[in-house]
Enzyme design. Structure first.
Site, PDB file in Angstrom:
ATOM      1  N   HIS A 306      35.677  41.143  41.827  1.00 39.25           N
ATOM      2  CA  HIS A 306      37.106  41.365  41.657  1.00 39.25           C
ATOM      3  C   HIS A 306      37.363  41.918  40.264  1.00 39.25           C
ATOM      4  O   HIS A 306      36.658  41.578  39.309  1.00 39.25           O
ATOM      5  CB  HIS A 306      37.879  40.048  41.852  1.00 39.25           C
ATOM      6  CG  HIS A 306      39.354  40.231  42.032  1.00 39.25           C
ATOM      7  ND1 HIS A 306      40.213  40.364  40.962  1.00 39.25           N
ATOM      8  CD2 HIS A 306      40.115  40.330  43.146  1.00 39.25           C
ATOM      9  CE1 HIS A 306      41.442  40.518  41.418  1.00 39.25           C
ATOM     10  NE2 HIS A 306      41.408  40.510  42.731  1.00 39.25           N
ATOM     11  N   ASP A 363      39.539  39.113  50.250  1.00 41.71           N
ATOM     12  CA  ASP A 363      39.363  39.960  51.432  1.00 41.71           C
ATOM     13  C   ASP A 363      38.201  39.520  52.315  1.00 41.71           C
ATOM     14  O   ASP A 363      38.102  39.942  53.464  1.00 41.71           O
ATOM     15  CB  ASP A 363      39.123  41.416  50.997  1.00 41.71           C
ATOM     16  CG  ASP A 363      40.271  41.977  50.189  1.00 41.71           C
ATOM     17  OD1 ASP A 363      41.403  41.909  50.677  1.00 41.71           O
ATOM     18  OD2 ASP A 363      40.032  42.463  49.067  1.00 41.71           O
TER      19      ASP A 363
END
Length: 428
Positions: A306, A363
């Site tokens: 991320h 996700d």
């Protein structure tokens, strides 16, 4: 006088103030840098640049912390619901019963959209991506409601905010129905916000549709976890476009387009494609990880790492548990979930990923839940947009209330040719 940073340019020293947030984050204030030194900063992707002061979300990427208006995401996920979280983000405080009842009633009774939207969707190709349809339809709302577009009129803002939160679920459901050639379902005021979304997506006029409370709760949870995430690409887009003082519908339409990208909200769709490819090829998680480490084409490990989090994404832990709960309660066996768990376990122990601090992000498991309830991958990002909507709106509202408000106008470092004379066409 507070702390300052010093910059030396051409033998001169300039002092820049240091500002500090409520959680100890510190920043060098460069707002007067150009006027005092003639210099600008260069920061590709704005990885080190604070574009605003915000009281909405707080993220500590090193510690894996996410809070909305100071409340940990773990508490909101366990105890709250999406519309209450939306109110919190928009207003800055938790609603009392009277405030929440008014908000809930207003959202519930604004879900219907104009009948002309049937013709609007009918003009789109059947294979139109739902995000393209949603962006176009949200932008078109400004043509249906020209009476409430002033971004500096409080009453106009309230009406537009409520209309937008209410109607986006209907618009997303219509986009899905159009893509599968089924009739549109009118919203029902007796259903919850998420229940209505599920009814409009999966119901049909031929038979009754009962909203499954397990699925309803899971989707509500996903919306909460997606509701806001600081100055990401789509939120920054909403702020930048909104800084021109365009109406709220237009700014949100721009945010939807930004979210669509596979490097942003479209990543959960990419995760499902990856898991499905592993299953179809009969590979083990270990085989795929080794291929990914070698950089083999078609073996990119999606859903890990991320931009902000250098520790576990706190949302991924919550979604992982919800994923197991949903599939267990529905009695669904998912090979995709098995592969996802295997990939996570391998990556968390493999030095390649540990050294690079590549942990599962939000996700990684969300697409498994969407797939389990029958949602096609093209709708994943549209559902993400519904969740992110109150965060975008809150950012837009905060920007307009900022005493330092000004239109966004980044600078650049020019790298083109120096001054060049024009050559007439016949001489070239």
């Amino acid at each position: 006088m507070g702390d300052t940073a010093r910059i030396c340019v051409d033998g001169k020293t300039f002092e820049l103030p240091i500002v500090e947030g409520t959680e100890g984050e510190r920043a060098i204030d460069i707002r007067k840098l150009r006027s005092e030194t003639g210099l600008i900063t260069l920061d590709s992707g704005y990885a080190n640049t604070g574009s605003c002061r915000s009281a909405i979300p707080f993220i500590d990427g090193d510690q894996g912390i996410l809070r909305y208006r100071g409340i940990p995401i773990e508490e909101l996920a366990e105890k709250s619901n999406f519309l209450e979280v939306a109110y919190l983000l928009l207003s800055g405080h938790q609603p009392n019963r009277e405030q929440f009842d008014y908000f809930l009633k207003s959202i519930t009774h604004h879900t219907m959209i104009h009948e002309d939207f049937k013709r609007f969707f009918g003009a789109l190709p059947k294979d139109a991506h739902p995000m393209a349809a949603c962006s176009a339809a949200i932008g078109a709302l400004s043509t249906f409601y020209p009476d409430s577009l002033d971004p500096r009129d409080e009453r106009h803002i309230e009406i537009s905010v409520h209309r937008l939160i209410a109607k986006t679920t209907t618009i997303a459901a219509y986009a899905y129905k159009h893509s599968v050639g089924q009739p549109f379902m009118y919203p029902r005021n007796d259903l919850s916000y998420v229940g209505n979304l599920l009814y409009m997506m999966f119901g049909n006029p031929c038979e009754s549709y009962e909203v499954d409370p397990v699925i309803e709760k899971a989707i509500d949870l996903l919306l909460i976890l997606h509701a806001d995430h600081e100055q990401n690409c789509s939120a920054s887009t909403v702020r930048l476009v909104g800084s021109s003082r365009v109406n709220l519908f237009a700014a949100i339409s721009a945010g939807i387009n930004a979210l669509w990208g596979p490097s942003h909200g479209g990543a959960n769709q990419e995760v499902i494609h990856m898991l499905q490819a592993i299953a179809d090829q009969g590979m083990t998680g270990r085989e795929f990880v080794e291929r990914a480490k070698r950089g083999d084409p078609g073996a990119r490990l999606m859903g890990f790492g991320h931009r902000v989090y250098k520790n576990f994404d706190p949302r991924s832990k919550i979604i992982k548990k919800a994923c197991f709960d949903v599939l267990e309660k529905l009695g669904v066996h998912s090979r995709l979930l098995e592969i996802a768990v295997e990939l996570e376990e391998i990556a968390l122990k493999d030095d390649y990923f540990v050294e690079r601090r590549l942990y599962p992000n939000v996700d990684f498991y969300s697409g498994v839940i969407y797939s389990a309830i029958g949602t096609p991958p093209t709708m994943f990002t549209a559902l993400f947009a519904i969740g992110r909507l109150p965060g975008w709106i809150a950012q837009w509202l905060e920007m307009h209330q900022d005493p330092d408000f000004k239109i966004g106008r980044p600078r650049q470092i020019y790298t083109g040719p120096p001054i060049t004379s024009y050559v007439p066409l016949e001489d070239r």
